[in-house]
Design a protein around this motif. Structure first.
Motif, PDB file in Angstrom:
ATOM      1  N   GLU A   1       1.265  -1.244  -0.062  1.00 43.36           N
ATOM      2  CA  GLU A   1       0.106   0.112  -0.122  1.00 43.36           C
ATOM      3  C   GLU A   1       0.698   1.023  -0.314  1.00 43.36           C
ATOM      4  N   ASP A   2       1.306   1.142   1.230  1.00 39.42           N
ATOM      5  CA  ASP A   2       3.032   2.564   0.543  1.00 39.42           C
ATOM      6  C   ASP A   2       3.379   2.524  -0.394  1.00 39.42           C
ATOM      7  N   MET A   3       4.138   1.250  -0.680  1.00 41.61           N
ATOM      8  CA  MET A   3       4.615   1.398  -2.453  1.00 41.61           C
ATOM      9  C   MET A   3       3.876   1.810  -3.298  1.00 41.61           C
ATOM     10  N   VAL A   4       2.416   1.671  -3.560  1.00 40.32           N
ATOM     11  CA  VAL A   4       1.283   2.587  -4.199  1.00 40.32           C
ATOM     12  C   VAL A   4       1.333   3.982  -4.494  1.00 40.32           C
ATOM     13  N   VAL A   5       1.176   4.621  -2.851  1.00 40.27           N
ATOM     14  CA  VAL A   5       1.282   6.134  -2.463  1.00 40.27           C
ATOM     15  C   VAL A   5       2.879   6.537  -3.159  1.00 40.27           C
ATOM     16  N   ASN A   6       2.929   5.544  -2.111  1.00 38.87           N
ATOM     17  CA  ASN A   6       4.546   6.508  -3.042  1.00 38.87           C
ATOM     18  C   ASN A   6       5.144   6.799  -4.131  1.00 38.87           C
ATOM     19  N   THR A   7       4.882   6.129  -4.743  1.00 36.78           N
ATOM     20  CA  THR A   7       4.716   5.808  -6.576  1.00 36.78           C
ATOM     21  C   THR A   7       4.127   6.833  -7.368  1.00 36.78           C
ATOM     22  N   ALA A   8       2.989   7.325  -6.549  1.00 36.61           N
ATOM     23  CA  ALA A   8       2.014   8.404  -6.902  1.00 36.61           C
ATOM     24  C   ALA A   8       2.224   9.790  -6.666  1.00 36.61           C
ATOM     25  N   VAL A   9       3.101   9.503  -5.619  1.00 30.67           N
ATOM     26  CA  VAL A   9       3.949  11.047  -5.170  1.00 30.67           C
ATOM     27  C   VAL A   9       4.659  11.334  -6.142  1.00 30.67           C
ATOM     28  N   GLN A  10       5.998   9.987  -6.328  1.00 29.03           N
ATOM     29  CA  GLN A  10       7.436  10.241  -7.159  1.00 29.03           C
ATOM     30  C   GLN A  10       6.403  10.948  -8.316  1.00 29.03           C
TER      31      GLN A  10
END
Length: 78
Positions: free
Chosen positions: A57-66
């Motif tokens: 879940e964190d990776m999905v959010v972090n990818t979107a932010v990046q």
């Protein structure tokens, strides 16, 4: 990063792969006596699933932010 808990330590290592990518390694450190617990295997499986779900879940959010940050830089350069 280390996260100390009552019965274990979680060790997170964030390793750069390239200028835009990192690999996360997570280790769980337990006392040797924990291996004698008859439920040890089930506990490890449950902990592994919980951490995997959390980090996914964190990776999905972090990818979107990046991606948003990268687009903002590209737009600013125009």
């Amino acid at each position: 990063m280390f996260l100390t808990m009552r019965d274990r330590v979680l060790w997170y290592r964030l390793l750069p792969v390239s200028a835009e990518r990192c690999r996360l390694e997570t280790m769980t450190l337990v006392p040797r006596a924990s291996l004698d617990d008859p439920d040890f295997h089930e506990i490890v499986e449950a902990e592994t699933k919980m951490l995997s779900d959390f980090h996914t879940e964190d990776m999905v959010v972090n990818t979107a932010v990046q991606r948003g940050c990268i687009r903002a830089r590209w737009c600013a350069a125009d």
